[in-house]
Design a protein around this motif. Structure first.
Motif, PDB file in Angstrom:
ATOM      1  N   VAL A 271       0.710  -1.355  -0.091  1.00 17.44           N
ATOM      2  CA  VAL A 271       0.072  -0.125   0.208  1.00 17.44           C
ATOM      3  C   VAL A 271       0.801   1.636   0.003  1.00 17.44           C
ATOM      4  CG1 VAL A 271      -1.615   1.666   1.153  1.00 17.44           C
ATOM      5  CG2 VAL A 271      -2.124  -1.049   1.155  1.00 17.44           C
ATOM      6  N   SER A 272       2.068   1.021   1.120  1.00 20.37           N
ATOM      7  CA  SER A 272       2.882   1.992   0.504  1.00 20.37           C
ATOM      8  C   SER A 272       3.515   2.753  -0.405  1.00 20.37           C
ATOM      9  CB  SER A 272       3.801   2.282   2.012  1.00 20.37           C
ATOM     10  OG  SER A 272       4.043   3.184   1.505  1.00 20.37           O
ATOM     11  N   ALA A 273       4.051   1.428  -0.878  1.00 21.49           N
ATOM     12  CA  ALA A 273       4.434   1.603  -2.641  1.00 21.49           C
ATOM     13  C   ALA A 273       3.528   1.988  -3.652  1.00 21.49           C
ATOM     14  CB  ALA A 273       5.537  -0.141  -3.053  1.00 21.49           C
ATOM     15  N   GLY A 274       2.392   1.051  -3.136  1.00 19.82           N
ATOM     16  CA  GLY A 274       1.045   2.143  -4.169  1.00 19.82           C
ATOM     17  C   GLY A 274       0.755   3.098  -4.077  1.00 19.82           C
ATOM     18  N   ALA A 275       0.768   3.740  -3.299  1.00 16.83           N
ATOM     19  CA  ALA A 275       0.556   5.392  -2.752  1.00 16.83           C
ATOM     20  C   ALA A 275       1.490   6.172  -3.217  1.00 16.83           C
ATOM     21  CB  ALA A 275       0.489   5.334  -1.393  1.00 16.83           C
ATOM     22  N   TRP A 276       2.810   5.758  -3.004  1.00 13.85           N
ATOM     23  CA  TRP A 276       3.343   6.623  -3.808  1.00 13.85           C
ATOM     24  C   TRP A 276       3.815   6.527  -5.564  1.00 13.85           C
ATOM     25  CZ3 TRP A 276       7.818   9.857  -1.155  1.00 13.85           C
ATOM     26  CH2 TRP A 276       9.037   9.711  -2.099  1.00 13.85           C
ATOM     27  N   GLY A 277       3.633   5.755  -5.574  1.00 15.41           N
ATOM     28  CA  GLY A 277       3.504   4.985  -7.330  1.00 15.41           C
ATOM     29  C   GLY A 277       2.610   5.891  -8.236  1.00 15.41           C
ATOM     30  N   SER A 278       1.563   6.132  -7.368  1.00 15.83           N
ATOM     31  CA  SER A 278       0.294   7.096  -8.019  1.00 15.83           C
ATOM     32  C   SER A 278       0.125   8.783  -6.980  1.00 15.83           C
ATOM     33  CB  SER A 278      -1.088   6.308  -7.416  1.00 15.83           C
ATOM     34  OG  SER A 278      -1.020   5.350  -8.474  1.00 15.83           O
ATOM     35  N   PHE A 279       0.701   8.846  -6.132  1.00 11.49           N
ATOM     36  CA  PHE A 279       0.322  10.154  -5.881  1.00 11.49           C
ATOM     37  C   PHE A 279       1.349  11.145  -6.017  1.00 11.49           C
ATOM     38  CE2 PHE A 279      -2.930   7.423  -3.115  1.00 11.49           C
ATOM     39  CZ  PHE A 279      -3.853   7.158  -4.541  1.00 11.49           C
ATOM     40  N   LEU A 280       2.680  10.502  -5.878  1.00  7.81           N
ATOM     41  CA  LEU A 280       3.629  11.073  -5.898  1.00  7.81           C
ATOM     42  C   LEU A 280       3.957  12.251  -7.194  1.00  7.81           C
ATOM     43  CD1 LEU A 280       7.069  11.781  -5.361  1.00  7.81           C
ATOM     44  CD2 LEU A 280       7.673  10.502  -6.561  1.00  7.81           C
ATOM     45  N   HIS A 281       4.148  13.611  -6.756  1.00 12.66           N
ATOM     46  CA  HIS A 281       4.360  14.811  -7.778  1.00 12.66           C
ATOM     47  C   HIS A 281       3.120  14.881  -8.597  1.00 12.66           C
ATOM     48  CE1 HIS A 281       5.465  18.452 -10.404  1.00 12.66           C
ATOM     49  NE2 HIS A 281       5.727  17.176 -11.109  1.00 12.66           N
ATOM     50  N   GLN A 282       1.196  14.790  -8.006  1.00 12.29           N
ATOM     51  CA  GLN A 282       0.310  14.965  -8.250  1.00 12.29           C
ATOM     52  C   GLN A 282      -0.072  13.591  -8.202  1.00 12.29           C
ATOM     53  OE1 GLN A 282       2.552  17.236  -5.950  1.00 12.29           O
ATOM     54  NE2 GLN A 282       2.310  18.589  -8.230  1.00 12.29           N
ATOM     55  N   GLY A 283       1.262  13.101  -9.348  1.00 10.47           N
ATOM     56  CA  GLY A 283       1.069  11.417 -10.102  1.00 10.47           C
ATOM     57  C   GLY A 283       1.636  12.101 -11.831  1.00 10.47           C
ATOM     58  N   GLN A 284       2.515  12.635 -11.855  1.00  5.79           N
ATOM     59  CA  GLN A 284       2.420  13.732 -13.101  1.00  5.79           C
ATOM     60  C   GLN A 284       4.077  13.249 -13.629  1.00  5.79           C
ATOM     61  OE1 GLN A 284       0.800  17.996 -13.673  1.00  5.79           O
ATOM     62  NE2 GLN A 284       1.838  18.168 -11.848  1.00  5.79           N
ATOM     63  N   ALA A 307      -6.872   3.840   0.417  1.00  2.00           N
ATOM     64  CA  ALA A 307      -7.915   5.062   0.492  1.00  2.00           C
ATOM     65  C   ALA A 307      -7.730   5.433   2.001  1.00  2.00           C
ATOM     66  CB  ALA A 307      -9.282   4.479   0.785  1.00  2.00           C
ATOM     67  N   ALA A 308      -7.139   5.180   2.986  1.00  2.00           N
ATOM     68  CA  ALA A 308      -7.414   5.900   4.172  1.00  2.00           C
ATOM     69  C   ALA A 308      -5.378   6.897   3.984  1.00  2.00           C
ATOM     70  CB  ALA A 308      -6.487   4.667   5.318  1.00  2.00           C
ATOM     71  N   HIS A 309      -4.562   5.935   3.173  1.00  2.00           N
ATOM     72  CA  HIS A 309      -3.490   7.190   2.772  1.00  2.00           C
ATOM     73  C   HIS A 309      -3.533   7.621   2.153  1.00  2.00           C
ATOM     74  CE1 HIS A 309      -0.646   3.396   4.091  1.00  2.00           C
ATOM     75  NE2 HIS A 309      -0.076   4.116   3.769  1.00  2.00           N
ATOM     76  N   ALA A 310      -4.985   7.860   0.904  1.00  2.00           N
ATOM     77  CA  ALA A 310      -4.555   8.560   0.304  1.00  2.00           C
ATOM     78  C   ALA A 310      -5.797  10.015   1.592  1.00  2.00           C
ATOM     79  CB  ALA A 310      -5.225   8.464  -0.862  1.00  2.00           C
ATOM     80  N   ASP A 311      -6.859   9.936   2.317  1.00  2.00           N
ATOM     81  CA  ASP A 311      -7.609  10.492   2.999  1.00  2.00           C
ATOM     82  C   ASP A 311      -6.705  11.318   3.419  1.00  2.00           C
ATOM     83  OD1 ASP A 311      -9.915  10.255   1.823  1.00  2.00           O
ATOM     84  OD2 ASP A 311     -10.151   8.734   3.216  1.00  2.00           O
ATOM     85  N   ALA A 312      -5.063  11.271   4.410  1.00  2.00           N
ATOM     86  CA  ALA A 312      -4.574  11.293   5.158  1.00  2.00           C
ATOM     87  C   ALA A 312      -3.603  12.161   4.583  1.00  2.00           C
ATOM     88  CB  ALA A 312      -3.637   9.937   6.433  1.00  2.00           C
ATOM     89  N   LEU A 313      -3.051  12.248   3.280  1.00  2.00           N
ATOM     90  CA  LEU A 313      -1.927  12.865   2.968  1.00  2.00           C
ATOM     91  C   LEU A 313      -2.457  14.352   2.567  1.00  2.00           C
ATOM     92  CD1 LEU A 313      -1.157  10.391  -0.520  1.00  2.00           C
ATOM     93  CD2 LEU A 313       0.087  11.645   1.833  1.00  2.00           C
ATOM     94  N   PRO A 314      -1.781  15.863   3.451  1.00  2.00           N
ATOM     95  CA  PRO A 314      -2.201  17.040   2.934  1.00  2.00           C
ATOM     96  C   PRO A 314      -1.330  17.310   1.465  1.00  2.00           C
ATOM     97  CG  PRO A 314       0.161  16.468   3.938  1.00  2.00           C
ATOM     98  CD  PRO A 314      -0.387  15.048   3.907  1.00  2.00           C
ATOM     99  N   VAL A 315      -2.389  18.046   1.173  1.00  2.00           N
ATOM    100  CA  VAL A 315      -2.128  18.827  -0.271  1.00  2.00           C
ATOM    101  C   VAL A 315      -2.062  20.396  -0.087  1.00  2.00           C
ATOM    102  CG1 VAL A 315      -3.361  18.719  -2.592  1.00  2.00           C
ATOM    103  CG2 VAL A 315      -3.119  16.916  -0.866  1.00  2.00           C
ATOM    104  N   GLY A 316      -1.167  21.025  -0.638  1.00  2.00           N
ATOM    105  CA  GLY A 316      -1.422  22.707  -0.831  1.00  2.00           C
ATOM    106  C   GLY A 316      -0.016  22.813  -1.345  1.00  2.00           C
ATOM    107  N   ASN A 317       0.761  24.120  -0.878  1.00  2.00           N
ATOM    108  CA  ASN A 317       1.243  24.735  -2.342  1.00  2.00           C
ATOM    109  C   ASN A 317       3.045  24.222  -0.835  1.00  2.00           C
ATOM    110  OD1 ASN A 317       3.765  26.779  -2.894  1.00  2.00           O
ATOM    111  ND2 ASN A 317       2.533  28.566  -2.103  1.00  2.00           N
ATOM    112  N   PRO A 318       3.455  23.804  -2.118  1.00  2.00           N
ATOM    113  CA  PRO A 318       4.713  22.736  -1.426  1.00  2.00           C
ATOM    114  C   PRO A 318       5.625  24.600  -1.085  1.00  2.00           C
ATOM    115  CG  PRO A 318       4.876  22.738  -4.051  1.00  2.00           C
ATOM    116  CD  PRO A 318       3.355  23.454  -3.668  1.00  2.00           C
ATOM    117  N   ALA A 319       5.731  25.458  -1.748  1.00  2.00           N
ATOM    118  CA  ALA A 319       6.945  26.307  -1.100  1.00  2.00           C
ATOM    119  C   ALA A 319       6.529  27.217  -0.060  1.00  2.00           C
ATOM    120  CB  ALA A 319       6.794  27.626  -2.063  1.00  2.00           C
ATOM    121  N   THR A 320       5.401  26.793   0.474  1.00  2.00           N
ATOM    122  CA  THR A 320       5.425  27.018   2.124  1.00  2.00           C
ATOM    123  C   THR A 320       4.053  25.829   3.148  1.00  2.00           C
ATOM    124  OG1 THR A 320       2.997  27.372   0.806  1.00  2.00           O
ATOM    125  CG2 THR A 320       4.806  29.382   1.186  1.00  2.00           C
TER     126      THR A 320
END
Length: 485
Positions: A271-284, A307-320
Motif C-alpha cells: 500500500v505504501s509503495a502503491g500510494a507513492w507510485g500513484s500520488f508522487l508529484h500529483q501523478g504527473q 484509501a486511508a493513505h490517500a485521505d491522510a496525505l496533506p495537499v497544498g502549496n509546497p513552497a510554504t
C-alpha cells in the motif's frame, strides 16, 4: 551568489547569450498561487532557424575538441548543480508545483546526468571489425551534429538535461525547446550552469516556445536528431514529421503503468509503495502507477488501506507548507483529471477517497469497482488517481497488465521475487521493478518504453551512444589494390 537572476532573462531566450525573442513573451506562473514568477521570451520559427544555424557552426570546433575538454565542462556543470541545489530546488517547486523532496531529487539526478555524460566523452570511439580483405576495418562513432531536444513541464530539469548533457559530451550542439510553462527549470537554469562551467558560446540554445517552434525545430535542415519527451499524441506527430525529413527521432512518451500485487505480498508495504507510485508529484510522471491490479484475496484490504493513505496525505502549496502533494500544472490538466474521475464514477466505479479539488490542488483519489473499459483505467490520467482492479489468477493478471496500449514501467509486489520476475517476463514493458513501485530513475540505467510509450531505451548509460552518435565504417589499406577495369 545566485546562478539565475529573473531580471536577466526577463522576456528573453538563450541563443548566443540572453537575447530578445522574435515571438514576444509570456508570464511564468506559479501554479500553487497564480503569481507571476517572471516572463519568458517565446521563440518562433525565425528564432529556431537562427539558433540551429549558429549551433551547426559552433559544433564543428566542439566535435574536434579534446575529450578531456568536453568531459571537464560536464564535470564542472555537475558540481555547479550541486553547489546551487537549493536555488534550483526552489525554482522546480515554484514553477512545477513539485514538493521539496521531489525537487531535491531532480537536482540530484541532474548532477548525476552531468557526471555520467562526462564519462561518455572518454568512451571508446568504436571497434575493430573483422574483414576478409588485407585491410584494417573500423567502426567509428561520430557526433550527429545538432540535436533538437523538446522537453515537457512535469519534471523539466531531469527531462531536459538527460538529453542535453550526453549530446554535448559526445561532440554535438543542442537546441532545446522547453515547455513554455517551465522555461527556467526546463532550460534557462541548464544554460546558466553550462555557461558558468565553460561551455563555448553557440553550442546550447534554449528556446521556450509553442507548437510552431517545435515544428520548426523538427524540420530545420541543421537538426539531425530529435529527442522528444511528452504525450503519445504529440510524439506521434513529431515522429511523422521527422520521418518525412528522414531524421532520427527518440520518443519517450506516455504511460499507464501497472502495479501488480500478488496474494503473498506484504500488504502494508504494498500500500505504501502503491500510494507513492500513484500520488508522487500529483501523478504527473510518465511512470506513475495508473492501474493497481490486486489479487482478489487481498484486494478489499488493499483498497481500504490505500484509501486511508490517500485521505491522510496533506495537499497544498509546497513552497510554504509541508505537504505531500502540490498543485497540478494548470486548470486544463485539473479539469482533464476530474473529468476522467467523474466519468469513471458515473460508469459504476466507487469513489473510495478523493475525487475533489481546491484551486489546482487535487486530492489523491482511489477508485474501486473499476473495470478495464472505464476512462480512469483505460487512459493515462496524469493526475493523482489510483484505480484498483482485482484478479483471480496469474494469467488474468498478465492479461490485465499487458492489455494496455502503453508499455513503460511495471511493478510486481510479491513475497517471492523469482515468482515476480517470471511473471514480468510475460508482460511487454520497457522497465520492470520487482518489489518496488513504478517511478524510478538513474542516470546509469537505460530508460524508455515500448508500444505507445516510445521507441525503446534511448536515454541513460550506453544507450546515449546510440542516441547521439552516427556509426561510420572506415577501412585502410597499405596500397591501392588492382581492379579489373
Amino acid at each position: 551568489m545566485n546562478l539565475l537572476n529573473a531580471k536577466e532573462f526577463e522576456g528573453q531566450i538563450y541563443s548566443g547569450g540572453w537575447t530578445e525573442s522574435r515571438g514576444g513573451h509570456v508570464p511564468i506562473t506559479e501554479p500553487a498561487t497564480g503569481a507571476e514568477l517572471g516572463r519568458t521570451g517565446t521563440a518562433n520559427a525565425e528564432d529556431v532557424a537562427a539558433a540551429a544555424e549558429a549551433a551547426a557552426a559552433a559544433q564543428r570546433d566542439w566535435a574536434t575538441a579534446s575529450f578531456e575538454d568536453r568531459a571537464g565542462v560536464l564535470r564542472r556543470a555537475g558540481a555547479l548543480v550541486e553547489q546551487h541545489a537549493d536555488e534550483l530546488r526552489d525554482w522546480v517547486i515554484r514553477e512545477t508545483g513539485a514538493v521539496a523532496g521531489l525537487a531535491g531529487f531532480a537536482g540530484g539526478v541532474a548532477a548525476q546526468e552531468c557526471y555520467e555524460a562526462a564519462a561518455l566523452a572518454s568512451r571508446p570511439l568504436g571497434e575493430i571489425l573483422p574483414t576478409n580483405q588485407p585491410r584494417l576495418s573500423l567502426l567509428r562513432r561520430m557526433p550527429v551534429g545538432v540535436v533538437g531536444v523538446i522537453s515537457p513541464f512535469n519534471v523539466p530539469l531531469i527531462l531536459s538535461i538527460r538529453s542535453v548533457a550526453p549530446a554535448l559530451a559526445l561532440g554535438n550542439a543542442v537546441v532545446l525547446k522547453p515547455d513554455l510553462r517551465t522555461p527556467v527549470s526546463g532550460g534557462f537554469a541548464i544554460a546558466a550552469v553550462l555557461a558558468e562551467a565553460g561551455l563555448p558560446d553557440g553550442l546550447l540554445h534554449v528556446l521556450p516556445g509553442g507548437a510552431d517552434a517545435g515544428t520548426a525545430l523538427v524540420t530545420d535542415r541543421h537538426v539531425r536528431v530529435i529527442s522528444f519527451t511528452g504525450s503519445t499524441a504529440t510524439g506521434r506527430a513529431v515522429a511523422e514529421l521527422a520521418g518525412r525529413h528522414l531524421k532520427r527521432v527518440h520518443l519517450e512518451l506516455g504511460g499507464n503503468s501497472a502495479i501488480v500485487v500478488l496474494d503473498d505480498a506484504d500488504i502494508d508495504a504494498a500500500v505504501s509503495a502503491g500510494a507513492w507510485g500513484s500520488f508522487l508529484h500529483q501523478g504527473q510522471i510518465c511512470m506513475t502507477a495508473g492501474r493497481h491490479l490486486v489479487h482478489e484475496a487481498v484486494a478489499a484490504d488493499y483498497t481500504e488501506a490505500l484509501a486511508a493513505h490517500a485521505d491522510a496525505l496533506p495537499v497544498g502549496n509546497p513552497a510554504t507548507d509541508p505537504v505531500a502533494l502540490g498543485p497540478l500544472i494548470d486548470e486544463g490538466q485539473r479539469d482533464k483529471v476530474h473529468a476522467l474521475v467523474t466519468s469513471t464514477v458515473d460508469a459504476g466505479a466507487r469513489l473510495a477517497a478523493g475525487g475533489r479539488y481546491e484551486g489546482l490542488c487535487y486530492r489523491p483519489t482511489v477508485l474501486s469497482g473499476v473495470t478495464p473499459d472505464m476512462p480512469a483505467y483505460a487512459q493515462e490520467v496524469f493526475g493523482p488517481v489510483a484505480p484498483v482492479v482485482p484478479f483471480a489468477t496469474e494469467d488474468e493478471a498478465v492479461a490485465l497488465a499487458a492489455g494496455s496500449e502503453y508499455g513503460l514501467s511495471l511493478s510486481i509486489l510479491t513475497g517471492n521475487a523469482m515468482r515476480g520476475l517470471a511473471l514480468a517476463e510475460r508482460i511487454p514493458t520497457g522497465i520492470v521493478h520487482i518489489n518496488d513501485q513504478t517511478v524510478n530513475d538513474e542516470a546509469v540505467a537505460p530508460f524508455g518504453g515500448v508500444l505507445e510509450s516510445g521507441t525503446g531505451a534511448r536515454f541513460g548509460g550506453a544507450a546515449n551512444l546510440d542516441a547521439f552518435t552516427d556509426q561510420r565504417w572506415i577501412t585502410m589499406r597499405g596500397d591501392i589494390p588492382p581492379y579489373p577495369f
